[in-house]
Write a protein that holds these residues in place. Structure first.
Motif, short mmCIF file in Angstrom:
data_model
loop_
_atom_site.label_atom_id
_atom_site.label_comp_id
_atom_site.label_asym_id
_atom_site.label_seq_id
_atom_site.Cartn_x
_atom_site.Cartn_y
_atom_site.Cartn_z
N ALA A 95 0.83 -1.21 0.00
CA ALA A 95 0.00 0.00 0.00
C ALA A 95 0.86 1.25 0.00
O ALA A 95 0.58 2.25 -0.69
N ILE A 96 1.95 1.19 0.82
CA ILE A 96 2.84 2.35 0.85
C ILE A 96 3.50 2.56 -0.50
O ILE A 96 3.64 3.67 -1.00
N ILE A 107 2.34 1.65 -3.41
CA ILE A 107 1.36 2.20 -4.36
C ILE A 107 1.11 3.68 -4.09
O ILE A 107 1.00 4.50 -5.02
N GLY A 108 1.01 4.05 -2.82
CA GLY A 108 0.80 5.45 -2.49
C GLY A 108 1.93 6.33 -2.97
O GLY A 108 1.72 7.43 -3.50
N VAL A 109 3.17 5.81 -2.73
CA VAL A 109 4.33 6.58 -3.19
C VAL A 109 4.32 6.71 -4.70
O VAL A 109 4.60 7.79 -5.26
N MET A 166 1.68 6.58 -6.68
CA MET A 166 0.60 7.48 -7.06
C MET A 166 0.97 8.94 -6.78
O MET A 166 0.67 9.83 -7.58
N ALA A 167 1.63 9.15 -5.64
CA ALA A 167 2.05 10.52 -5.33
C ALA A 167 3.07 11.00 -6.35
O ALA A 167 3.01 12.15 -6.82
N THR A 185 1.23 11.61 -9.54
CA THR A 185 0.41 12.82 -9.46
C THR A 185 1.26 14.07 -9.59
O THR A 185 0.92 15.03 -10.30
#
Length: 549
Positions: free
Chosen positions: A30-31, A33-35, A37-38, A41
Protein backbone atom coordinates in the motif's frame (compact mmCIF):
# COMPACT_ATOMS: atom_id res chain seq x y z
CA UNK A 1 60.03 -33.42 22.51
CA UNK A 2 56.97 -34.54 23.95
CA UNK A 3 55.72 -31.03 23.88
CA UNK A 4 51.86 -30.57 23.87
CA UNK A 5 50.06 -28.41 21.27
CA UNK A 6 47.48 -25.92 22.48
CA UNK A 7 44.25 -25.64 20.35
CA UNK A 8 41.26 -23.21 20.87
CA UNK A 9 38.25 -25.26 20.47
CA UNK A 10 35.04 -23.32 20.07
CA UNK A 11 31.68 -24.92 20.52
CA UNK A 12 29.25 -24.57 17.71
CA UNK A 13 25.96 -23.15 18.73
CA UNK A 14 22.70 -23.53 16.76
CA UNK A 15 20.76 -20.32 16.43
CA UNK A 16 17.29 -19.93 14.98
CA UNK A 17 17.00 -16.85 12.53
CA UNK A 18 14.00 -14.41 12.66
CA UNK A 19 11.82 -14.35 9.45
CA UNK A 20 9.63 -11.37 8.25
CA UNK A 21 5.97 -12.05 8.76
CA UNK A 22 3.67 -12.00 5.69
CA UNK A 23 1.33 -9.73 7.56
CA UNK A 24 3.61 -6.79 6.75
CA UNK A 25 3.34 -7.30 3.00
CA UNK A 26 -0.03 -5.53 2.73
CA UNK A 27 1.00 -2.19 4.23
CA UNK A 28 4.30 -2.31 2.35
CA UNK A 29 2.47 -2.73 -0.96
CA UNK A 30 0.00 0.00 0.00
CA UNK A 31 2.84 2.35 0.85
CA UNK A 32 4.55 1.54 -2.43
CA UNK A 33 1.36 2.20 -4.36
CA UNK A 34 0.80 5.45 -2.49
CA UNK A 35 4.33 6.58 -3.19
CA UNK A 36 3.92 5.69 -6.86
CA UNK A 37 0.60 7.48 -7.06
CA UNK A 38 2.05 10.52 -5.33
CA UNK A 39 4.99 10.50 -7.69
CA UNK A 40 2.70 10.06 -10.69
CA UNK A 41 0.41 12.82 -9.46
CA UNK A 42 3.30 15.20 -8.95
CA UNK A 43 4.91 14.37 -12.25
CA UNK A 44 1.59 14.43 -14.19
CA UNK A 45 0.42 17.79 -12.91
CA UNK A 46 0.69 20.79 -15.15
CA UNK A 47 0.97 24.47 -14.40
CA UNK A 48 -1.11 26.17 -11.73
CA UNK A 49 -2.69 29.22 -13.32
CA UNK A 50 -5.03 31.93 -12.11
CA UNK A 51 -8.02 33.24 -14.01
CA UNK A 52 -9.91 36.46 -13.23
CA UNK A 53 -13.63 36.41 -13.97
CA UNK A 54 -16.30 39.04 -13.42
CA UNK A 55 -18.71 36.44 -11.99
CA UNK A 56 -17.99 32.88 -10.87
CA UNK A 57 -21.48 31.70 -11.72
CA UNK A 58 -21.61 27.88 -11.94
CA UNK A 59 -17.90 27.43 -11.09
CA UNK A 60 -17.20 24.77 -8.39
CA UNK A 61 -13.82 23.82 -6.94
CA UNK A 62 -12.79 20.26 -7.74
CA UNK A 63 -15.58 19.80 -10.30
CA UNK A 64 -15.50 22.43 -13.02
CA UNK A 65 -13.28 21.40 -15.90
CA UNK A 66 -11.21 23.42 -18.34
CA UNK A 67 -11.72 22.22 -21.92
CA UNK A 68 -10.12 22.82 -25.27
CA UNK A 69 -11.91 21.40 -28.31
CA UNK A 70 -14.22 19.53 -25.87
CA UNK A 71 -11.18 17.75 -24.30
CA UNK A 72 -10.47 18.25 -20.58
CA UNK A 73 -7.09 19.92 -20.08
CA UNK A 74 -7.41 21.10 -16.47
CA UNK A 75 -9.59 21.36 -13.37
CA UNK A 76 -10.58 24.15 -11.01
CA UNK A 77 -8.87 23.79 -7.62
CA UNK A 78 -10.25 26.80 -5.77
CA UNK A 79 -12.46 29.86 -6.21
CA UNK A 80 -12.03 33.02 -4.14
CA UNK A 81 -12.79 36.71 -4.22
CA UNK A 82 -10.22 39.35 -5.01
CA UNK A 83 -8.99 41.59 -2.22
CA UNK A 84 -11.12 44.51 -3.47
CA UNK A 85 -14.14 42.24 -4.11
CA UNK A 86 -14.43 43.50 -7.69
CA UNK A 87 -13.94 40.12 -9.33
CA UNK A 88 -13.37 36.45 -8.60
CA UNK A 89 -10.07 34.55 -8.87
CA UNK A 90 -10.05 30.95 -10.00
CA UNK A 91 -7.05 28.67 -9.40
CA UNK A 92 -6.79 26.08 -12.14
CA UNK A 93 -4.48 23.07 -12.17
CA UNK A 94 -3.66 22.23 -15.75
CA UNK A 95 -2.93 18.67 -16.87
CA UNK A 96 0.45 17.42 -18.01
CA UNK A 97 1.74 18.50 -21.44
CA UNK A 98 -0.57 21.53 -21.61
CA UNK A 99 2.10 24.13 -20.97
CA UNK A 100 2.33 25.06 -24.67
CA UNK A 101 -1.33 26.14 -24.58
CA UNK A 102 -0.61 28.86 -22.03
CA UNK A 103 0.56 31.82 -24.09
CA UNK A 104 0.01 35.55 -23.88
CA UNK A 105 -2.67 35.37 -26.56
CA UNK A 106 -4.54 32.40 -25.09
CA UNK A 107 -8.18 33.10 -24.37
CA UNK A 108 -10.44 31.85 -21.56
CA UNK A 109 -14.17 32.27 -21.10
CA UNK A 110 -16.95 30.59 -19.16
CA UNK A 111 -19.12 28.47 -21.43
CA UNK A 112 -22.82 28.71 -20.64
CA UNK A 113 -26.10 29.11 -22.54
CA UNK A 114 -26.22 32.41 -24.48
CA UNK A 115 -28.62 34.08 -26.88
CA UNK A 116 -27.06 36.70 -29.13
CA UNK A 117 -27.01 38.16 -32.62
CA UNK A 118 -25.27 35.07 -33.96
CA UNK A 119 -27.88 32.71 -32.53
CA UNK A 120 -28.12 30.41 -29.49
CA UNK A 121 -24.93 28.83 -28.10
CA UNK A 122 -23.82 26.78 -25.11
CA UNK A 123 -26.95 24.64 -24.85
CA UNK A 124 -24.77 21.58 -24.11
CA UNK A 125 -23.96 22.98 -20.67
CA UNK A 126 -27.56 22.41 -19.61
CA UNK A 127 -26.64 18.70 -19.26
CA UNK A 128 -22.88 18.74 -18.68
CA UNK A 129 -22.74 21.80 -16.46
CA UNK A 130 -20.75 24.99 -16.78
CA UNK A 131 -17.12 24.67 -17.83
CA UNK A 132 -14.24 26.96 -18.78
CA UNK A 133 -13.30 27.05 -22.44
CA UNK A 134 -9.66 27.51 -23.44
CA UNK A 135 -8.59 28.70 -26.87
CA UNK A 136 -4.83 28.17 -27.14
CA UNK A 137 -2.69 30.97 -28.49
CA UNK A 138 0.20 30.92 -30.89
CA UNK A 139 2.61 33.33 -29.18
CA UNK A 140 6.07 32.16 -28.07
CA UNK A 141 5.98 33.58 -24.54
CA UNK A 142 4.35 31.72 -21.62
CA UNK A 143 1.84 33.14 -19.16
CA UNK A 144 0.07 31.86 -16.05
CA UNK A 145 -2.25 34.74 -15.20
CA UNK A 146 -5.24 35.42 -17.43
CA UNK A 147 -8.43 37.47 -17.54
CA UNK A 148 -11.53 35.66 -18.79
CA UNK A 149 -13.60 37.13 -21.61
CA UNK A 150 -17.18 38.13 -20.92
CA UNK A 151 -18.36 36.26 -24.03
CA UNK A 152 -16.85 33.82 -26.53
CA UNK A 153 -14.61 35.47 -29.13
CA UNK A 154 -16.37 36.38 -32.36
CA UNK A 155 -13.52 35.16 -34.56
CA UNK A 156 -12.21 31.60 -34.07
CA UNK A 157 -8.52 31.18 -33.40
CA UNK A 158 -6.46 30.73 -36.53
CA UNK A 159 -9.08 32.25 -38.80
CA UNK A 160 -7.44 33.91 -41.79
CA UNK A 161 -8.40 37.43 -42.72
CA UNK A 162 -7.71 41.03 -41.73
CA UNK A 163 -8.91 43.36 -39.02
CA UNK A 164 -10.20 46.86 -39.79
CA UNK A 165 -10.57 49.84 -37.47
CA UNK A 166 -13.60 52.11 -37.98
CA UNK A 167 -14.34 55.47 -36.40
CA UNK A 168 -17.79 57.04 -36.14
CA UNK A 169 -19.49 59.82 -34.24
CA UNK A 170 -22.25 57.59 -32.85
CA UNK A 171 -22.56 53.91 -32.00
CA UNK A 172 -26.16 53.72 -33.15
CA UNK A 173 -27.05 50.01 -32.88
CA UNK A 174 -23.73 48.30 -33.68
CA UNK A 175 -22.88 45.51 -31.26
CA UNK A 176 -20.27 42.81 -30.90
CA UNK A 177 -21.02 39.94 -33.24
CA UNK A 178 -23.05 41.99 -35.73
CA UNK A 179 -22.47 41.01 -39.36
CA UNK A 180 -20.26 42.85 -41.83
CA UNK A 181 -21.87 42.71 -45.27
CA UNK A 182 -20.66 43.11 -48.82
CA UNK A 183 -23.55 43.47 -51.28
CA UNK A 184 -25.82 41.77 -48.76
CA UNK A 185 -23.49 38.80 -48.09
CA UNK A 186 -21.90 38.28 -44.66
CA UNK A 187 -18.10 38.42 -44.96
CA UNK A 188 -17.11 39.23 -41.37
CA UNK A 189 -18.15 40.25 -37.87
CA UNK A 190 -17.80 43.14 -35.45
CA UNK A 191 -15.26 42.12 -32.80
CA UNK A 192 -15.05 45.18 -30.53
CA UNK A 193 -17.01 48.36 -29.87
CA UNK A 194 -15.39 50.96 -27.60
CA UNK A 195 -15.74 54.67 -26.88
CA UNK A 196 -12.72 56.95 -26.96
CA UNK A 197 -13.23 59.77 -24.41
CA UNK A 198 -10.37 61.78 -25.89
CA UNK A 199 -11.80 62.11 -29.39
CA UNK A 200 -15.38 61.43 -28.26
CA UNK A 201 -15.82 58.94 -31.07
CA UNK A 202 -16.84 55.30 -31.28
CA UNK A 203 -14.15 52.81 -32.29
CA UNK A 204 -15.19 49.60 -34.03
CA UNK A 205 -12.93 46.67 -34.80
CA UNK A 206 -14.04 44.38 -37.64
CA UNK A 207 -12.71 41.06 -38.81
CA UNK A 208 -13.06 40.28 -42.52
CA UNK A 209 -12.67 36.60 -43.31
CA UNK A 210 -10.46 35.25 -46.08
CA UNK A 211 -10.81 35.23 -49.05
CA UNK A 212 -13.20 38.21 -48.76
CA UNK A 213 -10.49 40.37 -47.17
CA UNK A 214 -9.25 41.13 -50.69
CA UNK A 215 -12.46 43.11 -51.24
CA UNK A 216 -11.28 45.72 -48.74
CA UNK A 217 -9.33 48.19 -50.88
CA UNK A 218 -8.24 51.75 -50.26
CA UNK A 219 -11.30 53.17 -52.07
CA UNK A 220 -14.06 51.34 -50.18
CA UNK A 221 -16.54 53.07 -47.87
CA UNK A 222 -18.17 51.64 -44.74
CA UNK A 223 -21.65 52.65 -43.58
CA UNK A 224 -24.35 51.54 -41.20
CA UNK A 225 -26.76 48.92 -42.47
CA UNK A 226 -30.22 48.35 -41.05
CA UNK A 227 -32.42 45.40 -41.94
CA UNK A 228 -35.27 47.62 -43.12
CA UNK A 229 -34.87 51.11 -44.56
CA UNK A 230 -37.69 53.46 -45.50
CA UNK A 231 -36.51 56.50 -47.44
CA UNK A 232 -39.04 59.25 -48.13
CA UNK A 233 -37.11 61.91 -50.01
CA UNK A 234 -37.40 64.05 -53.08
CA UNK A 235 -36.55 60.96 -55.12
CA UNK A 236 -39.70 59.17 -53.91
CA UNK A 237 -40.36 56.35 -51.45
CA UNK A 238 -37.83 53.52 -51.27
CA UNK A 239 -38.04 50.44 -49.05
CA UNK A 240 -35.04 48.12 -48.65
CA UNK A 241 -35.24 44.91 -46.63
CA UNK A 242 -32.13 42.86 -45.88
CA UNK A 243 -31.55 39.44 -44.36
CA UNK A 244 -33.31 38.24 -41.21
CA UNK A 245 -30.13 38.64 -39.16
CA UNK A 246 -29.57 42.20 -40.32
CA UNK A 247 -33.27 42.90 -39.82
CA UNK A 248 -32.91 41.97 -36.14
CA UNK A 249 -29.46 43.31 -35.27
CA UNK A 250 -28.42 45.59 -38.15
CA UNK A 251 -24.75 45.57 -39.08
CA UNK A 252 -22.12 47.29 -41.20
CA UNK A 253 -21.80 47.14 -44.97
CA UNK A 254 -19.05 48.28 -47.31
CA UNK A 255 -18.51 48.63 -51.03
CA UNK A 256 -16.39 50.45 -53.57
CA UNK A 257 -18.41 53.44 -54.76
CA UNK A 258 -16.01 54.42 -57.53
CA UNK A 259 -14.70 52.82 -60.71
CA UNK A 260 -11.06 52.97 -59.63
CA UNK A 261 -9.40 50.00 -61.32
CA UNK A 262 -6.09 50.71 -59.57
CA UNK A 263 -7.38 50.27 -56.00
CA UNK A 264 -4.97 48.35 -53.75
CA UNK A 265 -5.82 45.96 -50.89
CA UNK A 266 -5.28 47.46 -47.45
CA UNK A 267 -3.07 46.21 -44.64
CA UNK A 268 -4.15 44.76 -41.33
CA UNK A 269 -5.63 47.27 -38.80
CA UNK A 270 -6.19 49.94 -41.47
CA UNK A 271 -8.49 52.77 -40.40
CA UNK A 272 -11.66 53.94 -42.13
CA UNK A 273 -14.60 56.21 -41.33
CA UNK A 274 -17.98 54.65 -40.56
CA UNK A 275 -20.77 56.71 -42.18
CA UNK A 276 -24.38 56.83 -41.05
CA UNK A 277 -25.82 55.65 -44.37
CA UNK A 278 -24.93 55.02 -47.99
CA UNK A 279 -25.86 58.56 -49.02
CA UNK A 280 -23.33 60.00 -46.55
CA UNK A 281 -20.70 57.53 -47.79
CA UNK A 282 -21.30 58.57 -51.39
CA UNK A 283 -21.11 62.25 -50.45
CA UNK A 284 -17.68 61.70 -48.94
CA UNK A 285 -16.33 60.82 -52.39
CA UNK A 286 -16.72 64.39 -53.61
CA UNK A 287 -13.85 66.45 -52.25
CA UNK A 288 -13.62 69.20 -54.91
CA UNK A 289 -16.71 71.36 -54.26
CA UNK A 290 -17.82 74.99 -54.66
CA UNK A 291 -20.01 76.51 -51.95
CA UNK A 292 -22.78 79.00 -52.72
CA UNK A 293 -25.46 80.75 -50.71
CA UNK A 294 -28.95 80.91 -52.21
CA UNK A 295 -31.24 83.64 -50.88
CA UNK A 296 -34.80 82.37 -51.21
CA UNK A 297 -38.01 84.34 -50.93
CA UNK A 298 -40.09 81.15 -50.88
CA UNK A 299 -40.85 78.95 -47.91
CA UNK A 300 -38.10 76.42 -47.25
CA UNK A 301 -40.44 74.03 -45.44
CA UNK A 302 -39.71 70.61 -46.95
CA UNK A 303 -36.12 71.48 -47.95
CA UNK A 304 -33.76 69.45 -45.76
CA UNK A 305 -30.06 68.92 -45.41
CA UNK A 306 -28.85 66.43 -48.00
CA UNK A 307 -31.50 67.35 -50.56
CA UNK A 308 -30.18 67.22 -54.14
CA UNK A 309 -29.23 70.18 -56.28
CA UNK A 310 -30.15 69.38 -59.87
CA UNK A 311 -29.63 70.94 -63.26
CA UNK A 312 -32.44 69.91 -65.62
CA UNK A 313 -32.88 66.62 -63.79
CA UNK A 314 -29.17 65.81 -63.36
CA UNK A 315 -27.81 66.00 -59.83
CA UNK A 316 -24.85 68.35 -59.57
CA UNK A 317 -24.74 69.20 -55.88
CA UNK A 318 -26.16 68.90 -52.37
CA UNK A 319 -27.90 71.14 -49.84
CA UNK A 320 -25.65 71.48 -46.79
CA UNK A 321 -27.54 73.69 -44.35
CA UNK A 322 -31.15 74.97 -44.14
CA UNK A 323 -31.30 77.72 -43.06
CA UNK A 324 -27.67 78.77 -43.21
CA UNK A 325 -26.64 80.29 -39.85
CA UNK A 326 -23.28 81.54 -41.10
CA UNK A 327 -24.77 84.84 -42.19
CA UNK A 328 -27.40 87.31 -41.11
CA UNK A 329 -30.63 88.16 -42.86
CA UNK A 330 -30.60 90.32 -45.97
CA UNK A 331 -33.02 92.91 -44.57
CA UNK A 332 -33.95 94.47 -41.29
CA UNK A 333 -37.62 93.57 -41.61
CA UNK A 334 -38.55 89.94 -41.01
CA UNK A 335 -41.22 90.13 -43.73
CA UNK A 336 -38.62 91.21 -46.31
CA UNK A 337 -35.93 88.82 -45.14
CA UNK A 338 -34.76 86.15 -47.57
CA UNK A 339 -33.90 82.70 -46.22
CA UNK A 340 -30.22 81.82 -46.80
CA UNK A 341 -29.52 78.22 -47.84
CA UNK A 342 -25.98 76.85 -48.15
CA UNK A 343 -25.46 74.53 -51.13
CA UNK A 344 -22.39 72.98 -52.66
CA UNK A 345 -21.77 72.40 -56.35
CA UNK A 346 -19.98 69.07 -56.96
CA UNK A 347 -18.26 69.01 -60.37
CA UNK A 348 -17.07 65.43 -59.74
CA UNK A 349 -20.62 64.28 -60.35
CA UNK A 350 -20.21 65.51 -63.94
CA UNK A 351 -16.51 64.87 -64.48
CA UNK A 352 -14.54 62.53 -62.25
CA UNK A 353 -11.19 64.15 -63.08
CA UNK A 354 -11.50 67.44 -61.20
CA UNK A 355 -8.42 69.07 -59.71
CA UNK A 356 -7.91 72.25 -57.73
CA UNK A 357 -6.94 74.09 -60.92
CA UNK A 358 -9.97 72.89 -62.89
CA UNK A 359 -12.20 73.76 -59.92
CA UNK A 360 -11.39 77.44 -60.43
CA UNK A 361 -12.39 77.09 -64.08
CA UNK A 362 -15.71 75.57 -63.05
CA UNK A 363 -16.35 78.48 -60.70
CA UNK A 364 -15.58 81.04 -63.41
CA UNK A 365 -17.85 79.28 -65.90
CA UNK A 366 -20.73 79.25 -63.42
CA UNK A 367 -20.36 82.97 -62.72
CA UNK A 368 -20.43 83.58 -66.48
CA UNK A 369 -23.68 81.60 -66.69
CA UNK A 370 -25.25 83.90 -64.07
CA UNK A 371 -25.37 86.67 -66.67
CA UNK A 372 -27.04 84.30 -69.15
CA UNK A 373 -29.89 83.56 -66.76
CA UNK A 374 -28.72 80.64 -64.59
CA UNK A 375 -30.94 80.73 -61.51
CA UNK A 376 -31.82 78.53 -58.54
CA UNK A 377 -35.38 77.78 -57.45
CA UNK A 378 -37.25 75.33 -55.25
CA UNK A 379 -39.07 72.40 -56.82
CA UNK A 380 -41.25 69.66 -55.42
CA UNK A 381 -39.54 66.29 -55.44
CA UNK A 382 -42.24 64.30 -53.65
CA UNK A 383 -45.85 65.46 -53.44
CA UNK A 384 -46.59 62.79 -50.82
CA UNK A 385 -43.98 63.97 -48.32
CA UNK A 386 -43.67 67.57 -49.47
CA UNK A 387 -39.88 67.21 -49.92
CA UNK A 388 -38.22 69.93 -51.99
CA UNK A 389 -34.96 70.17 -53.90
CA UNK A 390 -32.98 73.02 -55.48
CA UNK A 391 -33.37 73.22 -59.25
CA UNK A 392 -30.88 75.07 -61.46
CA UNK A 393 -32.10 76.28 -64.83
CA UNK A 394 -31.69 79.09 -67.37
CA UNK A 395 -34.09 82.05 -67.27
CA UNK A 396 -32.86 84.40 -70.04
CA UNK A 397 -35.50 87.05 -69.24
CA UNK A 398 -34.30 87.50 -65.66
CA UNK A 399 -32.28 90.62 -64.91
CA UNK A 400 -28.78 90.29 -63.50
CA UNK A 401 -27.04 92.72 -61.16
CA UNK A 402 -23.59 91.08 -61.15
CA UNK A 403 -21.82 88.59 -58.90
CA UNK A 404 -22.66 89.22 -55.24
CA UNK A 405 -20.65 88.02 -52.25
CA UNK A 406 -21.67 87.94 -48.62
CA UNK A 407 -19.82 86.62 -45.57
CA UNK A 408 -17.21 84.99 -47.80
CA UNK A 409 -19.69 83.10 -50.00
CA UNK A 410 -20.79 83.79 -53.56
CA UNK A 411 -24.55 84.37 -53.82
CA UNK A 412 -26.22 82.09 -56.34
CA UNK A 413 -29.05 84.08 -58.05
CA UNK A 414 -32.53 82.71 -57.48
CA UNK A 415 -36.07 83.12 -58.77
CA UNK A 416 -39.48 82.50 -57.27
CA UNK A 417 -40.60 79.00 -57.99
CA UNK A 418 -43.84 77.93 -59.58
CA UNK A 419 -45.16 76.75 -56.24
CA UNK A 420 -45.43 80.31 -55.03
CA UNK A 421 -47.38 81.22 -58.15
CA UNK A 422 -49.56 78.18 -57.67
CA UNK A 423 -50.12 79.17 -54.07
CA UNK A 424 -51.22 82.62 -55.19
CA UNK A 425 -53.63 81.09 -57.71
CA UNK A 426 -55.03 78.79 -55.07
CA UNK A 427 -55.46 81.75 -52.76
CA UNK A 428 -57.37 83.63 -55.47
CA UNK A 429 -59.49 80.56 -56.10
CA UNK A 430 -60.30 80.27 -52.41
CA UNK A 431 -61.24 83.95 -52.34
CA UNK A 432 -63.61 83.38 -55.28
CA UNK A 433 -65.10 80.41 -53.49
CA UNK A 434 -65.63 82.52 -50.40
CA UNK A 435 -67.60 85.07 -52.47
CA UNK A 436 -70.03 82.42 -53.69
CA UNK A 437 -73.47 82.61 -51.98
CA UNK A 438 -73.61 79.09 -50.74
CA UNK A 439 -76.87 79.77 -48.81
CA UNK A 440 -78.85 80.26 -52.02
CA UNK A 441 -77.16 77.27 -53.55
CA UNK A 442 -78.06 75.17 -50.52
CA UNK A 443 -81.73 76.31 -50.68
CA UNK A 444 -81.93 75.40 -54.36
CA UNK A 445 -80.28 72.06 -53.68
CA UNK A 446 -82.71 71.43 -50.82
CA UNK A 447 -85.78 72.08 -53.00
CA UNK A 448 -84.32 69.92 -55.74
CA UNK A 449 -83.76 67.13 -53.27
CA UNK A 450 -87.36 67.48 -52.00
CA UNK A 451 -88.73 67.20 -55.56
CA UNK A 452 -86.45 64.24 -56.15
CA UNK A 453 -87.86 62.58 -53.05
CA UNK A 454 -91.43 63.03 -54.41
CA UNK A 455 -90.44 61.52 -57.76
CA UNK A 456 -88.77 58.63 -56.00
CA UNK A 457 -91.92 58.13 -53.91
CA UNK A 458 -94.05 57.87 -57.08
CA UNK A 459 -91.59 55.43 -58.60
CA UNK A 460 -91.72 53.40 -55.43
CA UNK A 461 -95.56 53.29 -55.50
CA UNK A 462 -95.53 52.27 -59.18
CA UNK A 463 -93.03 49.51 -58.47
CA UNK A 464 -95.23 48.22 -55.64
CA UNK A 465 -98.30 48.10 -57.96
CA UNK A 466 -96.27 46.35 -60.62
CA UNK A 467 -95.07 43.90 -58.00
CA UNK A 468 -98.65 43.14 -56.90
CA UNK A 469 -99.69 42.67 -60.55
CA UNK A 470 -96.87 40.25 -61.14
CA UNK A 471 -97.72 38.24 -58.04
CA UNK A 472 -101.36 37.59 -59.18
CA UNK A 473 -102.21 34.04 -60.24
CA UNK A 474 -103.60 35.11 -63.64
CA UNK A 475 -100.38 37.00 -64.41
CA UNK A 476 -98.28 34.03 -63.43
CA UNK A 477 -100.43 31.76 -65.69
CA UNK A 478 -99.97 34.10 -68.68
CA UNK A 479 -96.58 32.68 -69.74
CA UNK A 480 -98.04 29.16 -69.84
CA UNK A 481 -101.04 30.26 -71.93
CA UNK A 482 -98.75 32.13 -74.29
CA UNK A 483 -96.60 29.04 -74.72
CA UNK A 484 -99.69 26.94 -75.54
CA UNK A 485 -100.88 29.50 -78.12
CA UNK A 486 -97.50 29.50 -79.76
CA UNK A 487 -97.54 25.70 -79.91
CA UNK A 488 -100.97 25.68 -81.56
CA UNK A 489 -99.87 28.32 -84.08
CA UNK A 490 -96.82 26.25 -84.86
CA UNK A 491 -99.03 23.18 -85.46
CA UNK A 492 -101.35 25.22 -87.70
CA UNK A 493 -98.51 26.60 -89.78
CA UNK A 494 -96.98 23.17 -90.09
CA UNK A 495 -100.09 22.11 -92.14
CA UNK A 496 -99.19 24.66 -94.82
CA UNK A 497 -95.73 23.47 -95.48
CA UNK A 498 -94.61 22.69 -99.05
CA UNK A 499 -95.13 18.97 -98.58
CA UNK A 500 -98.57 19.24 -96.97
CA UNK A 501 -101.76 18.36 -99.05
CA UNK A 502 -103.41 21.62 -98.05
CA UNK A 503 -100.54 23.54 -99.57
CA UNK A 504 -100.95 21.68 -102.91
CA UNK A 505 -104.70 22.24 -102.98
CA UNK A 506 -104.20 25.93 -102.25
CA UNK A 507 -101.72 26.17 -105.11
CA UNK A 508 -104.16 24.60 -107.64
CA UNK A 509 -106.95 26.90 -106.48
CA UNK A 510 -104.75 29.93 -107.04
CA UNK A 511 -103.90 28.69 -110.55
CA UNK A 512 -107.59 28.25 -111.47
CA UNK A 513 -108.34 31.69 -110.11
CA UNK A 514 -105.58 33.09 -112.24
CA UNK A 515 -107.04 31.39 -115.36
CA UNK A 516 -110.47 32.81 -114.70
CA UNK A 517 -109.01 36.27 -114.30
CA UNK A 518 -107.32 35.98 -117.71
CA UNK A 519 -110.63 35.02 -119.33
CA UNK A 520 -112.39 37.98 -117.71
CA UNK A 521 -109.77 40.44 -118.90
CA UNK A 522 -111.53 41.20 -122.35
CA UNK A 523 -114.81 41.82 -120.56
CA UNK A 524 -113.17 44.24 -118.22
CA UNK A 525 -111.62 46.13 -121.10
CA UNK A 526 -115.02 46.35 -122.92
CA UNK A 527 -116.75 47.64 -119.83
CA UNK A 528 -114.03 50.13 -119.37
CA UNK A 529 -114.48 51.51 -122.91
CA UNK A 530 -118.29 51.15 -123.04
CA UNK A 531 -119.91 50.74 -119.64
CA UNK A 532 -123.40 50.44 -121.18
CA UNK A 533 -122.37 47.26 -122.97
CA UNK A 534 -123.34 45.44 -119.83
CA UNK A 535 -127.06 46.25 -120.53
CA UNK A 536 -127.12 46.99 -124.30
CA UNK A 537 -125.60 45.43 -127.31
CA UNK A 538 -122.21 46.53 -128.05
CA UNK A 539 -121.74 48.73 -131.08
CA UNK A 540 -119.56 47.17 -133.72
CA UNK A 541 -117.51 49.80 -135.54
CA UNK A 542 -117.77 50.03 -139.29
CA UNK A 543 -115.06 48.82 -141.53
CA UNK A 544 -112.93 51.66 -142.75
CA UNK A 545 -113.20 52.67 -146.42
CA UNK A 546 -110.23 52.61 -148.58
CA UNK A 547 -109.15 56.04 -149.74
CA UNK A 548 -111.48 57.91 -147.47
CA UNK A 549 -110.21 61.09 -146.06
Amino acid sequence: MGSKSNFNVERAERRVGRRLSSVWLVPIVAIAIGVWMAYDTVTSRGELITLEVARAEGIEAGKTLVKAKDVAVGRVESVRLADNFDYAIIDIRMYRDTDRMLNSDSLFWVEKPRIGAGGVSGLGTLLSGTYIQLEPGTADDRQTQFVALDAPPVTPAGQKGIRIQLESESAQQVGIGDPVLYRGYTVGRVEQVTFDPGTQTMQHQLFIEAPYHRLVTDDVRFWMHSGAQLDLSSQGAQVNIGSLESLISGGITFASLSDNAGAEPVENMSRFVLYANQEAAEQARFTQVIHYVVLLEDSVRGLNKGAPVEYRGVRVGTVEEVPFHGMEGSADSLLDMKIPVLIRFEPERVNADVTAASLATWEANLEALFSEGLRASLRAGNLLTGALFVDLNLYPDESYQGVANTHGYTVFPSVTNSFTQLDQKLTALLDSLNSVKFAEFIDTATSTLAYSEEVLGGIHATSEQLNRLLTQASTQELPGALVNALNELEQTLSGYSADAPAYSELTRSIERLHSILRELEPLSETLRDNPSALFFDARIPRDPKVGSQ
